[in-house]
Motif scaffolding. Structure first.
Motif, PDB file in Angstrom:
ATOM      1  N   ALA A 198      17.789 -43.723 -27.974  1.00 15.65           N
ATOM      2  CA  ALA A 198      18.204 -42.040 -28.643  1.00 15.65           C
ATOM      3  C   ALA A 198      19.895 -41.737 -27.910  1.00 15.65           C
ATOM      4  N   LEU A 199      19.533 -42.029 -26.003  1.00 19.33           N
ATOM      5  CA  LEU A 199      20.433 -41.764 -25.230  1.00 19.33           C
ATOM      6  C   LEU A 199      22.130 -42.646 -25.898  1.00 19.33           C
ATOM      7  N   ARG A 200      21.956 -44.148 -26.615  1.00 17.43           N
ATOM      8  CA  ARG A 200      22.685 -44.429 -27.033  1.00 17.43           C
ATOM      9  C   ARG A 200      23.230 -44.445 -28.336  1.00 17.43           C
ATOM     10  N   GLN A 201      22.627 -42.564 -29.032  1.00 16.61           N
ATOM     11  CA  GLN A 201      23.395 -42.527 -30.538  1.00 16.61           C
ATOM     12  C   GLN A 201      24.599 -42.480 -30.130  1.00 16.61           C
ATOM     13  N   LYS A 202      25.428 -42.651 -31.269  1.00 18.07           N
ATOM     14  CA  LYS A 202      27.572 -41.808 -31.173  1.00 18.07           C
ATOM     15  C   LYS A 202      27.472 -41.324 -32.197  1.00 18.07           C
ATOM     16  N   ILE A 203      27.752 -40.018 -32.424  1.00 14.84           N
ATOM     17  CA  ILE A 203      28.032 -38.842 -32.921  1.00 14.84           C
ATOM     18  C   ILE A 203      30.086 -38.828 -32.962  1.00 14.84           C
ATOM     19  N   THR A 236      26.079 -38.514 -21.889  1.00 14.45           N
ATOM     20  CA  THR A 236      25.806 -37.763 -21.069  1.00 14.45           C
ATOM     21  C   THR A 236      26.398 -36.041 -21.436  1.00 14.45           C
ATOM     22  N   ARG A 237      25.841 -36.317 -22.479  1.00 17.69           N
ATOM     23  CA  ARG A 237      25.630 -34.653 -22.496  1.00 17.69           C
ATOM     24  C   ARG A 237      24.756 -34.412 -22.999  1.00 17.69           C
ATOM     25  N   VAL A 238      22.812 -34.859 -23.431  1.00 11.06           N
ATOM     26  CA  VAL A 238      22.098 -34.856 -23.059  1.00 11.06           C
ATOM     27  C   VAL A 238      22.002 -34.657 -22.115  1.00 11.06           C
ATOM     28  N   ILE A 239      22.298 -35.808 -20.625  1.00 13.19           N
ATOM     29  CA  ILE A 239      22.088 -35.398 -19.352  1.00 13.19           C
ATOM     30  C   ILE A 239      22.639 -34.317 -18.678  1.00 13.19           C
ATOM     31  N   ARG A 240      24.187 -34.057 -19.114  1.00 16.08           N
ATOM     32  CA  ARG A 240      24.564 -32.855 -18.297  1.00 16.08           C
ATOM     33  C   ARG A 240      23.443 -31.353 -18.903  1.00 16.08           C
ATOM     34  N   LEU A 241      22.811 -31.513 -20.033  1.00 18.89           N
ATOM     35  CA  LEU A 241      22.184 -30.561 -20.701  1.00 18.89           C
ATOM     36  C   LEU A 241      20.912 -30.535 -19.201  1.00 18.89           C
ATOM     37  N   LEU A 242      20.089 -31.539 -19.756  1.00 16.86           N
ATOM     38  CA  LEU A 242      18.935 -31.485 -18.637  1.00 16.86           C
ATOM     39  C   LEU A 242      19.623 -31.020 -17.339  1.00 16.86           C
ATOM     40  N   ALA A 243      21.066 -31.240 -16.759  1.00 16.23           N
ATOM     41  CA  ALA A 243      20.602 -30.862 -15.540  1.00 16.23           C
ATOM     42  C   ALA A 243      21.289 -29.637 -15.335  1.00 16.23           C
ATOM     43  N   ALA A 244      21.755 -28.815 -16.213  1.00 18.90           N
ATOM     44  CA  ALA A 244      22.290 -27.160 -16.678  1.00 18.90           C
ATOM     45  C   ALA A 244      20.940 -26.801 -16.652  1.00 18.90           C
ATOM     46  N   ASP A 245      20.032 -27.686 -17.312  1.00 14.62           N
ATOM     47  CA  ASP A 245      18.435 -27.194 -17.540  1.00 14.62           C
ATOM     48  C   ASP A 245      17.597 -26.727 -15.869  1.00 14.62           C
ATOM     49  N   THR A 264      26.340 -26.191 -28.189  1.00 12.61           N
ATOM     50  CA  THR A 264      27.096 -25.968 -28.210  1.00 12.61           C
ATOM     51  C   THR A 264      26.679 -27.662 -28.482  1.00 12.61           C
ATOM     52  N   LEU A 265      26.021 -28.691 -27.582  1.00 15.03           N
ATOM     53  CA  LEU A 265      25.753 -29.567 -28.896  1.00 15.03           C
ATOM     54  C   LEU A 265      24.924 -29.701 -30.273  1.00 15.03           C
ATOM     55  N   LEU A 266      24.307 -28.718 -30.380  1.00 16.73           N
ATOM     56  CA  LEU A 266      23.701 -28.621 -31.658  1.00 16.73           C
ATOM     57  C   LEU A 266      24.382 -28.205 -32.874  1.00 16.73           C
ATOM     58  N   LYS A 267      25.435 -27.780 -32.007  1.00 19.22           N
ATOM     59  CA  LYS A 267      26.702 -27.628 -33.270  1.00 19.22           C
ATOM     60  C   LYS A 267      27.546 -28.907 -33.613  1.00 19.22           C
ATOM     61  N   HIS A 268      27.848 -29.758 -32.921  1.00 20.38           N
ATOM     62  CA  HIS A 268      28.137 -30.871 -32.948  1.00 20.38           C
ATOM     63  C   HIS A 268      27.181 -32.239 -33.433  1.00 20.38           C
ATOM     64  N   LEU A 269      25.793 -31.930 -32.915  1.00 18.89           N
ATOM     65  CA  LEU A 269      24.952 -32.977 -33.720  1.00 18.89           C
ATOM     66  C   LEU A 269      25.016 -32.660 -35.359  1.00 18.89           C
ATOM     67  N   ASP A 270      24.996 -31.225 -35.807  1.00 22.19           N
ATOM     68  CA  ASP A 270      25.170 -30.189 -36.931  1.00 22.19           C
ATOM     69  C   ASP A 270      26.233 -31.341 -37.492  1.00 22.19           C
ATOM     70  N   GLU A 271      26.881 -30.927 -37.189  1.00 20.62           N
ATOM     71  CA  GLU A 271      28.236 -31.246 -37.406  1.00 20.62           C
ATOM     72  C   GLU A 271      29.093 -33.059 -38.178  1.00 20.62           C
ATOM     73  N   GLN A 323      21.779 -46.557 -16.825  1.00 18.03           N
ATOM     74  CA  GLN A 323      20.824 -47.020 -16.510  1.00 18.03           C
ATOM     75  C   GLN A 323      19.726 -46.206 -17.724  1.00 18.03           C
ATOM     76  N   LEU A 324      19.590 -45.537 -17.583  1.00 16.49           N
ATOM     77  CA  LEU A 324      19.057 -44.372 -18.388  1.00 16.49           C
ATOM     78  C   LEU A 324      19.136 -45.084 -19.969  1.00 16.49           C
ATOM     79  N   SER A 325      20.106 -44.545 -20.171  1.00 12.40           N
ATOM     80  CA  SER A 325      20.759 -46.039 -21.716  1.00 12.40           C
ATOM     81  C   SER A 325      19.902 -46.336 -21.681  1.00 12.40           C
ATOM     82  N   ALA A 326      20.388 -47.923 -21.267  1.00 10.81           N
ATOM     83  CA  ALA A 326      20.030 -48.639 -21.263  1.00 10.81           C
ATOM     84  C   ALA A 326      18.250 -48.630 -21.923  1.00 10.81           C
TER      85      ALA A 326
END
Length: 391
Positions: free
Chosen positions: A157-162, A178-187, A112-119, A150-153
């Motif tokens: 890359a975590l400050r990127q907007k899409i 939030t999406r990258v952190i959620r993905l790291l946690a899911a993994d 899902t995240l890769l699809k959003h990044l591509d779009e 704190q991670l975004s600061a």
């Protein structure tokens, strides 16, 4: 009707709930890990729910006992798993839940995240995502436990907007942190550490961790199904499908591996129990419980009619089907409760369980108030009765 099948009465089902879910005083657990295993998994979407579900089942110990399990010895861990919901399970069970459920969810989250990044059209792709994830892990290694902010600061890359849904009515610009952190946690590459604030806070710090060891998915689903059936049986195929979020094919394969026995229910239907688990359950002593919203004993079945009068549902559930704070007497939901802004625990009965029940419920409300102390609890999913009681 299959009259030759063993009968498990409604009373037996409520006795099982009191004993196996550690709700009768004599059945309460010694620690949070034992609580989690007793109900297979504790709902953790709402931070307070996890603590309050454990409290109702612990023989002794306050919030510090739950914190110890989560953050010191890590005998209980959170996983994004069944029904794409956050649960807390014992560390022993975690690899089985991870392989049975969480791996598939993590893969879907990544797609899902890769699809959003591509779009989005900025050239962000899997390589960019891998770089952002690696940078976040490096930052955690350097900084130690850190919040998402704190991670975004620390990680540009975590400050990127899409932009999600570009050109559509629901188009919206959002950050990726939030999406990258959620993905790291899911993994399973990061986990939630102590929150900022009290035990009711959901503003967690994150720490770098190692993924769970892989278990064959079919074996993992069979193990989860076996544990669930022991805790929640008699139950149906439909109940297990609802609770896990698995496909019907996976549910049936898991149950076939368990080899459950079929039993009769008082309503004329049939259900499943673990092999050999057909004997009547001895009645525990009378018990009262004040359980939080999303508690496992209220969310364990698609069909809850053996412990919940359907007439009570409108008051006790939100519009999405989430159960709110409930009052129980001997395995039956008889009302709801809430905490007012001044800390007072209040409840309302939707049935008349008798004077002894009211006295026991009052004593349990006092035990809850003492355990909660100065903390204030507002359920994430609010129900009509809870709102009325607070007002």
């Amino acid at each position: 009707m299959s009259t030759g099948l063993p009968l498990v009465s409604t009373a037996d089902r409520r006795h099982r709930l009191g004993r196996r879910h550690c709700l009768a005083p004599s059945a309460r657990a010694a620690d949070t890990r034992a609580v989690a295993d007793a109900v297979v998994a504790l709902h953790a979407t709402d931070a307070a729910t996890l603590y309050l579900s454990a409290r109702a089942r612990l023989a002794e110990g306050g919030p510090a006992e739950v914190e110890r399990a989560l953050y010191e010895d890590m005998s209980v861990v959170r996983l994004l798993s069944m029904r794409n919901t956050l649960f807390a399970v014992s560390a022993e069970l975690a690899p089985w839940v991870d392989s049975s459920t969480a791996r598939a969810i993590a893969a879907k989250e990544r797609r899902t995240l890769l699809k959003h990044l591509d779009e989005d059209g900025q050239g962000l792709d899997a390589a960019w995502l891998a770089h952002a994830e690696a940078a976040a892990l490096d930052a955690l290694d350097a900084r130690g436990p850190s919040t998402g902010s704190q991670l975004s600061a620390a990680v540009p890359a975590l400050r990127q907007k899409i932009t999600i849904g570009r050109g559509r009515k629901y188009e919206a610009e959002t950050g990726v942190a939030t999406r990258v952190i959620r993905l790291l946690a899911a993994d399973g590459r990061i986990r939630r550490d102590r929150p900022r604030g009290s035990w009711t806070s959901s503003q967690f710090r994150w720490v770098h961790t190692e993924p769970w060891p892989a278990v064959p998915a079919d074996e993992a689903r069979a193990e989860v199904a076996r544990r669930w059936l022991r805790a929640y049986g008699p139950a149906t195929e439909a109940d297990l499908k609802w609770w896990t979020g698995w496909t019907l094919t996976d549910v049936r394969k898991a149950l076939a591996a368990v080899g459950p026995e079929e039993v009769r229910l008082e309503d004329g239907g049939t259900a499943l129990v673990c092999p050999g688990d057909t004997a009547p359950e001895p009645a525990p002593e009378p018990w009262a419980a004040l359980l939080p919203g999303l508690d496992p004993s209220g969310m364990g079945w698609a069909d809850r009619s053996f412990h919940l009068d359907p007439a009570h549902r409108p008051a006790l559930f939100d519009y999405a089907g989430n159960i709110g704070p409930t009052v129980w007497w001997n395995g039956e939901v008889v009302g709801g409760w809430a905490q007012r802004p001044d800390g007072e625990i209040v409840w309302r009965l939707l049935a008349d369980p008798g004077r002894a029940a009211e006295e026991a419920i009052g004593a349990e409300a006092a035990r809850l108030a003492a355990w909660v102390g100065d903390a204030r609890i507002t359920p994430r999913f609010r129900t009509p009765l809870e709102r009325e009681l607070v007002a």
